[in-house]
Design a protein around this motif. Structure first.
Motif, PDB file in Angstrom:
ATOM      1  N   TRP A 128      46.597  26.474  38.346  1.00 47.71           N
ATOM      2  CA  TRP A 128      45.521  27.248  37.728  1.00 47.71           C
ATOM      3  C   TRP A 128      45.928  27.725  36.337  1.00 47.71           C
ATOM      4  CZ3 TRP A 128      46.583  32.520  36.898  1.00 47.71           C
ATOM      5  CH2 TRP A 128      45.574  33.199  36.230  1.00 47.71           C
ATOM      6  N   ASN A 129      47.132  28.286  36.217  1.00 47.54           N
ATOM      7  CA  ASN A 129      47.641  28.807  34.938  1.00 47.54           C
ATOM      8  C   ASN A 129      47.583  27.735  33.849  1.00 47.54           C
ATOM      9  OD1 ASN A 129      49.627  31.002  33.562  1.00 47.54           O
ATOM     10  ND2 ASN A 129      50.413  28.965  33.108  1.00 47.54           N
ATOM     11  N   ASP A 130      48.024  26.508  34.214  1.00 49.03           N
ATOM     12  CA  ASP A 130      48.143  25.439  33.224  1.00 49.03           C
ATOM     13  C   ASP A 130      46.797  24.834  32.839  1.00 49.03           C
ATOM     14  OD1 ASP A 130      50.821  25.949  33.472  1.00 49.03           O
ATOM     15  OD2 ASP A 130      51.304  24.097  34.545  1.00 49.03           O
ATOM     16  N   SER A 131      45.738  25.161  33.570  1.00 49.39           N
ATOM     17  CA  SER A 131      44.419  24.564  33.327  1.00 49.39           C
ATOM     18  C   SER A 131      43.440  25.517  32.649  1.00 49.39           C
ATOM     19  CB  SER A 131      43.816  24.104  34.663  1.00 49.39           C
ATOM     20  OG  SER A 131      44.676  23.198  35.295  1.00 49.39           O
ATOM     21  N   HIS A 132      43.896  26.690  32.249  1.00 45.89           N
ATOM     22  CA  HIS A 132      42.991  27.680  31.679  1.00 45.89           C
ATOM     23  C   HIS A 132      43.550  28.267  30.385  1.00 45.89           C
ATOM     24  CE1 HIS A 132      41.487  27.299  35.779  1.00 45.89           C
ATOM     25  NE2 HIS A 132      40.328  27.619  35.246  1.00 45.89           N
ATOM     26  N   SER A 133      42.645  28.875  29.622  1.00 50.85           N
ATOM     27  CA  SER A 133      43.044  29.502  28.356  1.00 50.85           C
ATOM     28  C   SER A 133      43.741  30.834  28.622  1.00 50.85           C
ATOM     29  CB  SER A 133      41.799  29.746  27.490  1.00 50.85           C
ATOM     30  OG  SER A 133      41.015  30.793  28.052  1.00 50.85           O
ATOM     31  N   GLY A 134      44.399  31.328  27.596  1.00 50.33           N
ATOM     32  CA  GLY A 134      45.053  32.630  27.701  1.00 50.33           C
ATOM     33  C   GLY A 134      44.071  33.737  28.047  1.00 50.33           C
ATOM     34  N   ALA A 135      42.871  33.701  27.450  1.00 44.45           N
ATOM     35  CA  ALA A 135      41.866  34.732  27.725  1.00 44.45           C
ATOM     36  C   ALA A 135      41.403  34.658  29.180  1.00 44.45           C
ATOM     37  CB  ALA A 135      40.676  34.580  26.776  1.00 44.45           C
ATOM     38  N   GLN A 136      41.230  33.442  29.704  1.00 41.94           N
ATOM     39  CA  GLN A 136      40.809  33.284  31.101  1.00 41.94           C
ATOM     40  C   GLN A 136      41.893  33.790  32.048  1.00 41.94           C
ATOM     41  OE1 GLN A 136      40.054  29.051  30.743  1.00 41.94           O
ATOM     42  NE2 GLN A 136      37.883  29.384  31.210  1.00 41.94           N
ATOM     43  N   VAL A 137      43.138  33.460  31.737  1.00 44.95           N
ATOM     44  CA  VAL A 137      44.258  33.882  32.581  1.00 44.95           C
ATOM     45  C   VAL A 137      44.383  35.400  32.550  1.00 44.95           C
ATOM     46  CG1 VAL A 137      46.781  33.797  32.825  1.00 44.95           C
ATOM     47  CG2 VAL A 137      45.481  31.685  32.445  1.00 44.95           C
ATOM     48  N   ARG A 138      44.266  35.974  31.366  1.00 50.90           N
ATOM     49  CA  ARG A 138      44.373  37.434  31.243  1.00 50.90           C
ATOM     50  C   ARG A 138      43.266  38.130  32.027  1.00 50.90           C
ATOM     51  NH1 ARG A 138      47.224  40.817  28.273  1.00 50.90           N
ATOM     52  NH2 ARG A 138      46.468  42.948  28.392  1.00 50.90           N
ATOM     53  N   SER A 139      42.050  37.600  31.992  1.00 49.97           N
ATOM     54  CA  SER A 139      40.932  38.181  32.735  1.00 49.97           C
ATOM     55  C   SER A 139      41.245  38.230  34.227  1.00 49.97           C
ATOM     56  CB  SER A 139      39.668  37.347  32.479  1.00 49.97           C
ATOM     57  OG  SER A 139      38.643  37.745  33.359  1.00 49.97           O
ATOM     58  N   VAL A 140      41.870  37.196  34.752  1.00 51.75           N
ATOM     59  CA  VAL A 140      42.234  37.157  36.167  1.00 51.75           C
ATOM     60  C   VAL A 140      43.321  38.189  36.453  1.00 51.75           C
ATOM     61  CG1 VAL A 140      43.339  35.740  37.946  1.00 51.75           C
ATOM     62  CG2 VAL A 140      41.457  34.802  36.584  1.00 51.75           C
ATOM     63  N   TRP A 141      44.337  38.265  35.580  1.00 49.48           N
ATOM     64  CA  TRP A 141      45.395  39.275  35.762  1.00 49.48           C
ATOM     65  C   TRP A 141      44.801  40.678  35.804  1.00 49.48           C
ATOM     66  CZ3 TRP A 141      50.486  39.235  36.860  1.00 49.48           C
ATOM     67  CH2 TRP A 141      51.174  38.016  36.784  1.00 49.48           C
ATOM     68  N   GLU A 142      43.930  40.986  34.837  1.00 52.61           N
ATOM     69  CA  GLU A 142      43.358  42.337  34.763  1.00 52.61           C
ATOM     70  C   GLU A 142      42.520  42.652  35.995  1.00 52.61           C
ATOM     71  OE1 GLU A 142      41.419  42.217  30.962  1.00 52.61           O
ATOM     72  OE2 GLU A 142      43.260  42.767  29.888  1.00 52.61           O
ATOM     73  N   ALA A 143      41.746  41.679  36.469  1.00 55.12           N
ATOM     74  CA  ALA A 143      40.920  41.899  37.659  1.00 55.12           C
ATOM     75  C   ALA A 143      41.803  42.090  38.895  1.00 55.12           C
ATOM     76  CB  ALA A 143      39.957  40.727  37.857  1.00 55.12           C
ATOM     77  N   ALA A 144      42.880  41.331  38.987  1.00 56.70           N
ATOM     78  CA  ALA A 144      43.801  41.467  40.128  1.00 56.70           C
ATOM     79  C   ALA A 144      44.450  42.851  40.119  1.00 56.70           C
ATOM     80  CB  ALA A 144      44.858  40.369  40.092  1.00 56.70           C
ATOM     81  N   ILE A 145      44.813  43.352  38.949  1.00 57.91           N
ATOM     82  CA  ILE A 145      45.405  44.690  38.840  1.00 57.91           C
ATOM     83  C   ILE A 145      44.388  45.745  39.281  1.00 57.91           C
ATOM     84  CG2 ILE A 145      46.223  46.435  37.189  1.00 57.91           C
ATOM     85  CD1 ILE A 145      47.535  44.019  35.647  1.00 57.91           C
ATOM     86  N   ARG A 146      43.130  45.589  38.841  1.00 57.33           N
ATOM     87  CA  ARG A 146      42.080  46.548  39.257  1.00 57.33           C
ATOM     88  C   ARG A 146      41.898  46.518  40.773  1.00 57.33           C
ATOM     89  NH1 ARG A 146      39.524  44.584  34.664  1.00 57.33           N
ATOM     90  NH2 ARG A 146      38.178  43.216  35.894  1.00 57.33           N
ATOM     91  N   ARG A 147      41.900  45.331  41.345  1.00 61.37           N
ATOM     92  CA  ARG A 147      41.734  45.223  42.798  1.00 61.37           C
ATOM     93  C   ARG A 147      42.894  45.885  43.521  1.00 61.37           C
ATOM     94  NH1 ARG A 147      40.507  39.168  44.334  1.00 61.37           N
ATOM     95  NH2 ARG A 147      40.707  40.024  46.436  1.00 61.37           N
ATOM     96  N   ALA A 148      44.117  45.633  43.060  1.00 59.38           N
ATOM     97  CA  ALA A 148      45.286  46.273  43.693  1.00 59.38           C
ATOM     98  C   ALA A 148      45.178  47.790  43.593  1.00 59.38           C
ATOM     99  CB  ALA A 148      46.575  45.767  43.036  1.00 59.38           C
ATOM    100  N   HIS A 149      44.721  48.273  42.449  1.00 60.61           N
ATOM    101  CA  HIS A 149      44.545  49.715  42.235  1.00 60.61           C
ATOM    102  C   HIS A 149      43.537  50.275  43.241  1.00 60.61           C
ATOM    103  CE1 HIS A 149      44.375  53.436  39.808  1.00 60.61           C
ATOM    104  NE2 HIS A 149      43.106  53.424  40.135  1.00 60.61           N
ATOM    105  N   HIS A 150      42.365  49.615  43.345  1.00 57.36           N
ATOM    106  CA  HIS A 150      41.325  50.101  44.251  1.00 57.36           C
ATOM    107  C   HIS A 150      41.725  49.972  45.708  1.00 57.36           C
ATOM    108  CE1 HIS A 150      38.593  51.013  41.080  1.00 57.36           C
ATOM    109  NE2 HIS A 150      38.542  49.780  40.659  1.00 57.36           N
ATOM    110  N   MET A 151      42.536  48.966  46.027  1.00 59.59           N
ATOM    111  CA  MET A 151      43.018  48.776  47.405  1.00 59.59           C
ATOM    112  C   MET A 151      44.195  49.698  47.708  1.00 59.59           C
ATOM    113  SD  MET A 151      42.845  44.619  47.387  1.00 59.59           S
ATOM    114  CE  MET A 151      43.445  44.344  49.059  1.00 59.59           C
ATOM    115  N   ASN A 152      44.722  50.325  46.634  1.00 60.98           N
ATOM    116  CA  ASN A 152      45.860  51.237  46.751  1.00 60.98           C
ATOM    117  C   ASN A 152      47.073  50.538  47.369  1.00 60.98           C
ATOM    118  OD1 ASN A 152      46.865  53.731  46.100  1.00 60.98           O
ATOM    119  ND2 ASN A 152      46.477  54.612  48.109  1.00 60.98           N
ATOM    120  N   ILE A 153      47.335  49.324  46.840  1.00 56.12           N
ATOM    121  CA  ILE A 153      48.513  48.561  47.316  1.00 56.12           C
ATOM    122  C   ILE A 153      49.450  48.282  46.163  1.00 56.12           C
ATOM    123  CG2 ILE A 153      47.388  47.490  49.293  1.00 56.12           C
ATOM    124  CD1 ILE A 153      47.032  44.954  47.587  1.00 56.12           C
TER     125      ILE A 153
END
Length: 153
Positions: A128-153
């Motif tokens: 996945w990393n190698d098939s997407h742009s930096g902006a697309q990859v960053r968007s996924v990282w940021e969303a994953a961080i938000r989800r971890a925050h909301h899940m409190n994990i």
């Protein structure tokens, strides 16, 4: 022709006390604490601070990995570039002290978010990393961080 201002809604009237009672069951009042002397209570202002959020291990791993990418650079097609840039897996490995539960859970959450944003077909973070742009990859990282925050994990 007379105007009828009354509107029929079809709603059954509900006793407002019913809501109060239901809420009381859901959120009972805390046990009262012993009363302080009135003079002391009047002279001492009380400030109630909201609880401080402490990042869970998964949120911390993801946040540290994204900070690593921001500092050292993001890469495709290699775990670590000679200049120090890393792919997403390389950043996760740099952020986690070991391939522990937090590392695995962070990777699983990141891949799940990649699949949410870019389709279910991704088998691994590197593909996945190698098939997407930096902006697309960053968007996924940021969303994953938000989800971890909301899940409190």
């Amino acid at each position: 022709m007379s105007m009828n201002t009354r509107t029929e809604t079809g709603f059954t009237h509900i006793d407002p006390d019913l809501y109060a009672k239901a809420f009381q069951l859901l959120d009972p009042e805390p046990t009262p604490e012993p009363a302080a002397p009135a003079a002391a209570a009047a002279s001492t202002p009380v400030f109630v601070m909201p609880p401080v959020h402490r990042a869970g291990a998964v949120e911390k791993t993801l946040t540290d990995a994204l900070a690593f990418l921001d500092t050292h650079g993001w890469a495709k097609h290699r775990l670590i570039h000679p200049e120090g840039a890393r792919c997403s897996i390389g950043a996760l490995r740099a952020a986690a002290d070991a391939r522990n539960d937090a590392y695995r859970d962070a990777g699983n959450l990141l891949l799940d978010e990649a699949r949410r944003q870019h389709g279910k077909g991704w088998e691994s973070i590197p593909s996945w990393n190698d098939s997407h742009s930096g902006a697309q990859v960053r968007s996924v990282w940021e969303a994953a961080i938000r989800r971890a925050h909301h899940m409190n994990i």
